[in-house]
Design a protein around this motif. Structure first.
Motif, short mmCIF file in Angstrom:
data_model
loop_
_atom_site.label_atom_id
_atom_site.label_comp_id
_atom_site.label_asym_id
_atom_site.label_seq_id
_atom_site.Cartn_x
_atom_site.Cartn_y
_atom_site.Cartn_z
N LYS A 183 1.53 50.55 33.59
CA LYS A 183 0.75 49.47 33.00
C LYS A 183 0.34 49.72 31.55
O LYS A 183 0.49 48.84 30.71
N PRO A 195 1.32 38.42 38.56
CA PRO A 195 0.43 39.59 38.64
C PRO A 195 0.44 40.21 40.04
O PRO A 195 0.47 39.52 41.05
N ASP A 196 0.40 41.54 40.08
CA ASP A 196 0.32 42.29 41.34
C ASP A 196 -0.31 43.63 41.01
O ASP A 196 0.33 44.52 40.45
N ASN A 197 -1.58 43.80 41.35
CA ASN A 197 -2.31 45.00 40.95
C ASN A 197 -2.34 46.08 42.02
O ASN A 197 -3.17 46.99 41.98
N ARG A 198 -1.44 46.02 42.96
CA ARG A 198 -1.42 47.05 44.01
C ARG A 198 -1.08 48.41 43.44
O ARG A 198 -1.58 49.45 43.90
N GLN A 200 -1.94 37.17 48.77
CA GLN A 200 -1.26 38.35 48.26
C GLN A 200 0.24 38.24 48.44
O GLN A 200 1.02 38.63 47.57
N VAL A 243 4.75 48.03 36.05
CA VAL A 243 5.24 46.72 35.61
C VAL A 243 6.76 46.74 35.60
O VAL A 243 7.38 47.71 35.14
N ASP A 284 -2.16 41.31 33.05
CA ASP A 284 -3.04 40.18 32.79
C ASP A 284 -2.19 39.12 32.11
O ASP A 284 -1.65 39.36 31.02
N ARG A 334 2.03 35.56 45.72
CA ARG A 334 1.37 35.63 44.41
C ARG A 334 1.94 34.56 43.48
O ARG A 334 3.14 34.34 43.43
N PRO A 339 -0.23 50.47 39.46
CA PRO A 339 -0.31 50.30 37.99
C PRO A 339 1.05 50.36 37.32
O PRO A 339 1.26 51.11 36.36
N ASP A 396 1.34 44.88 37.48
CA ASP A 396 -0.08 44.99 37.15
C ASP A 396 -0.31 44.49 35.73
O ASP A 396 -0.40 45.27 34.78
#
Length: 836
Positions: free
Chosen positions: A524, A449-452, A429, A456, A625, A432, A454, A623
């Protein structure tokens, strides 16, 4: 010892160059067509593999033959044919009996200049290449090679696979291919090499007959991006379904015409050219550190080249092997190399002699000589230079290139399961992965990517800023940045603001010393909308006259307010003096005269030159893809014109002076400045700590001059690192009557820093303070994306910002002393005072 070539060069009536090498030693012939176009010439199709696609399609038929007839005709004549596409060439060749020469030449000439391109074959052949792309992605050697080239040549067309990326390849149309062929497959961009059993005059007559219907044609210019000077070690690792790691260490080296090229080639042979080489014997056979190891030099006419050591190594021994390779390279400086040098020279000569034993080898050698050097005797000339290389030359190039960490790239393709066991979730983490992608127009995209949360963050940087301005255009970078959100050709500034604010998103542009920038943030679900707006503002600013007039007033007001500030006046004067009023010496806000001269035409020209895809790095952290984000970026940012990557101008330095200015204010300001470090300097981290120490309330300036003596309202330091130089300055604000005493004390403090550096008892606390401030400042995705965007635009790797903390920790007292002496003791300062 190596013979002069007997080949001759001719230019036909239509401008086609032909190289003939008559040799009756065997009744065979090799006919080759070299088209000087490859993946680096693809321009707007960069990364799409259109050159390779074209290579496939010319075999589908010509003016005189269908695809089947072409194959049957060549086969019936005893021909062995094939083709290949590389970074800078596409070569077609047919080898076979000498009495079939006319058939072979007709076939290869029609393939190059008169292909029929049956449209029904187009999609079928694309499916064939799609399978070839998949095969490459499944091949570990191909994946390891891509990893190396995309890291070592990150800003270079050679970073992209010749076969192309599938998503870009899929977009190539039949019309795109036909247009590319017309632009690049020309008589001015193609030459023939023919070697074998023939009579020269008869061959020229045959060629004249076969080319009578091929008109003279010229090549459409293709912008080729070459990798800029590497400014720091680059390290990238990836995983794959393999049993052991594939490790590569590569250093940037000069081009083929550089006098060091022969020595570097021999050095690669000595290090890892065969089973008797140093690395193979010492690290594989004696120490069992690897399963295989070799070194190679890839030195071409287009720079930079690469000097590489590659190995297959058990993952648990990977880092130990890397250290051992570096140790063996260091040992070269002290070992006797006589026997190894003699052997390497003999191997080079023997290899070239083997090339001449076949018609195909001779034709290829002549083609390579002409392509790389326009010299048919280049092989002999190069081997002559190789023979003159001495032990001293080997040690010199070793020390110059291979012991230089700033040009080193380390990549490894590691087994998936072993990496997974050694990386904890917390570590994964905190580090990344950043992946890099090149859009079809040449824009470089870096994704993390960092989904902690939502959210950007988007941060873009262009190589521009102060170095892109002149005194006549001073302030244009700031002016243009402020204009970007004021409206595009399809959307007003109000509409842009409303669209962003309704989403809770933001967009802001700016300009600094070395770069221009644009940043945005959003939730996001709104990434596509924000990307669309960002792409529109970057590519299509309207520069409405009403907005230009208003921005001029706004910037003029800011300039006039700045003119009333003694500290601003002191620093403007300091920078203008040190940099002779050029580049970093220009006021970012401009002057009244330059602002009056900024108009729509000037803004459009500045935008067209600097706001281009090839000159831009865009980082998207948050966050996301990655695959979806690449597709969205391609959709909305491809409208940005490709352009060219800019090169910063050399920064002039003026003579150190003492200057006095007056301003009707109550305070007096003193600024003492020195030329500082450039962005590639090994001193920058020591200077960062000196700056942090001098700017801190616990540092020597504040405690001595403000706290102990009460001589200043404020007392601090500032610095920046530039392309070829920088600035380090000390400053204070005081009362006019205390100015001389404050100047005396500040000067003494600077001299003490130059004599001692940062004391040992203080250094650890300075480091801790610096690290804490950076951790606080850079904890957000926006901050990290901004660092990544600027670093990559300046030539560093995408992960460069992650390496800074460890480099700061490694700084010693001696490092700070060395830097302080270099910049404050060995240089005379420019001194500026501003008084009432």
């Amino acid at each position: 010892m190596f013979p002069d070539t007997t080949a001759t060069c001719h230019v036909l009536d239509n401008g086609l160059t032909v190289i003939l090498n008559a040799d009756s030693s065997a009744p065979v012939i090799s006919t080759q067509a070299w088209v000087e176009t490859g993946s680096i010439h693809e321009g707007d199709f960069m990364g799409a593999g259109i050159s390779h696609l074209l290579e496939h399609m010319v075999f589908k038929g010509t003016k005189s033959f269908t695809g089947e007839e072409l194959s049957q005709t060549v086969q019936a004549a005893g021909g062995q044919w094939n083709a290949y596409t590389s970074f800078d060439r596409t070569v077609y060749y047919i080898d076979g009996p000498a009495d079939s020469a006319k058939t072979f030449l007709q076939a290869v000439l029609e393939m190059v200049f008169m292909p029929s391109f049956p449209e029904f074959e187009f999609e079928k052949e694309k499916d064939v290449i799609r399978r070839e792309i998949d095969m490459g992605l499944d091949d570990p050697d191909s994946r390891a090679s891509r990893l190396l080239f995309s890291t070592a040549l990150a800003s270079d067309g050679r970073a992209e696979p010749v076969i192309g990326h599938l998503e870009l390849f899929n977009k190539v149309t039949y019309e795109d291919m036909c247009a590319y062929h017309a632009a690049r497959y020309t008589t001015s961009n193609t030459f023939l090499t023919i070697s074998g059993d023939f009579e020269e005059e008869a061959m020229l007559a045959t060629l004249k007959e076969l080319t009578k219907d091929i008109p003279r044609s010229f090549t459409k210019h293709a912008t080729v991006q070459s990798e800029p000077r590497q400014l720091g070690q680059r390290t990238r690792r990836d995983t794959f379904a393999i049993p052991v790691s594939k490790l590569a260490l590569s250093w940037q080296v000069p081009t083929l015409d550089h006098p060091d090229a022969p020595a570097l080639d021999l050095l690669s042979t000595i290090l890892g050219g065969g089973r008797s080489s140093r690395l193979y014997q010492r690290l594989r056979e004696k120490r069992n550190l690897c399963l295989h190891i070799a070194s190679w030099s890839w030195i071409t006419a287009m720079g930079p080249g690469l000097f590489s050591v590659s190995a297959e190594v058990p993952t648990e021994k990977r880092d130990e092997l890397q250290a051992a390779i570096r140790e063996e390279i260091t040992n070269l400086l002290n070992d006797s190399l006589d026997e190894e040098l003699t052997k390497a020279k003999r191997m080079a000569l023997s290899s070239q002699f083997k090339t001449l034993t076949s018609a195909s080898g001779r034709a290829s050698d002549l083609g390579s000589n002409w392509h790389e050097a326009r010299n048919l005797n280049f092989t002999k000339d190069y081997l002559t230079a190789v023979d003159k290389v001495t032990q001293a030359d080997l040690r010199r190039v070793c020390e110059t290139y291979l012991l230089e960490n700033t040009t080193l790239t380390v990549t490894s393709l590691d087994p998936e399961d072993k990496v997974a066991k050694t990386v904890t979730n917390k570590k994964a983490q905190s580090t990344r992965e950043i992946t890099s992608h090149t859009l079809s127009n040449g824009l470089t995209l870096h994704l993390c990517p960092d989904n902690r949360l939502p959210t950007v963050s988007l941060q873009g940087a262009m190589l521009a800023g102060m170095t892109s301005e002149t005194p006549a255009t001073a302030g244009i970078s700031t002016f243009l940045a402020n204009m970007l959100s004021k409206g595009t050709t399809s959307c007003s500034g109000e509409e842009i603001a409303t669209a962003l604010e309704s989403l809770g998103a933001s967009l802001k542009a700016g300009a600094g010393n070395n770069t221009a920038s644009i940043g945005a943030s959003c939730l996001k679900p709104d990434l596509e909308t924000v990307l669309e707006i960002m792409g529109d503002t970057l590519a299509n600013p309207a520069f409405h006259q009403s907005n230009i007039d208003f921005e001029r007033q706004t910037q003029l007001a800011a300039l006039q307010e700045e003119n009333e500030d003694p500290a601003s006046l002191a620093f403007r004067t300091l920078r203008s003096t040190i940099f002779e009023g050029q580049g970093y010496g220009i006021n970012p806000l401009g002057t009244e005269e330059s602002l009056a001269g900024i108009d729509r035409l000037g803004l459009t020209a500045h935008h067209a030159l600097y706001y281009t895809a090839s000159n831009t790095n865009l980082c998207i952290f948050g966050d996301i893809d990655p695959d979806t984000t690449v597709a969205l970026a391609e959709k909305h940012l491809s409208q940005l014109k490709t352009g060219e990557k800019q090169s910063p101008a050399e920064q002039p330095l003026g003579k150190p002076l003492e200057i006095h200015r007056t301003l009707d204010k109550q305070q007096a300001v003193l600024a003492i400045g020195y030329p500082g470090a450039d962005i590639a300097s090994p001193d920058i981290h020591a200077l960062d700590l000196i700056h942090a120490w001098c700017a801190d309330m616990a540092g020597p300036l504040f405690t001595r001059i403000r706290e102990d003596l009460g001589l200043a309202y404020y007392c601090s330091a500032t610095q920046f690192h530039g392309h070829t130089t920088g600035l380090f300055a000390f400053y204070l604000g005081t009362s006019p009557e205390q100015l001389e005493l404050a100047k005396h004390e500040l000067t003494n403090t600077i001299h003490e820093i130059a004599e001692k550096g940062i004391p040992a008892k203080t250094l650890d606390s300075v480091k801790n303070s610096w690290l804490a401030k950076q951790a606080l400042a850079n904890q957000s995705n926006a901050a990290m994306a901004r660092l990544c965007a600027v670093d990559t635009t300046l030539g560093f790797s995408p992960t460069h910002h992650r390496e800074t903390a460890e480099k700061i920790k490694a700084i010693t007292v001696e490092d700070t002393l060395k830097a302080a002496q270099a910049y404050f003791a060995k240089q005379q300062p420019t001194v500026v005072t501003v008084t009432p």
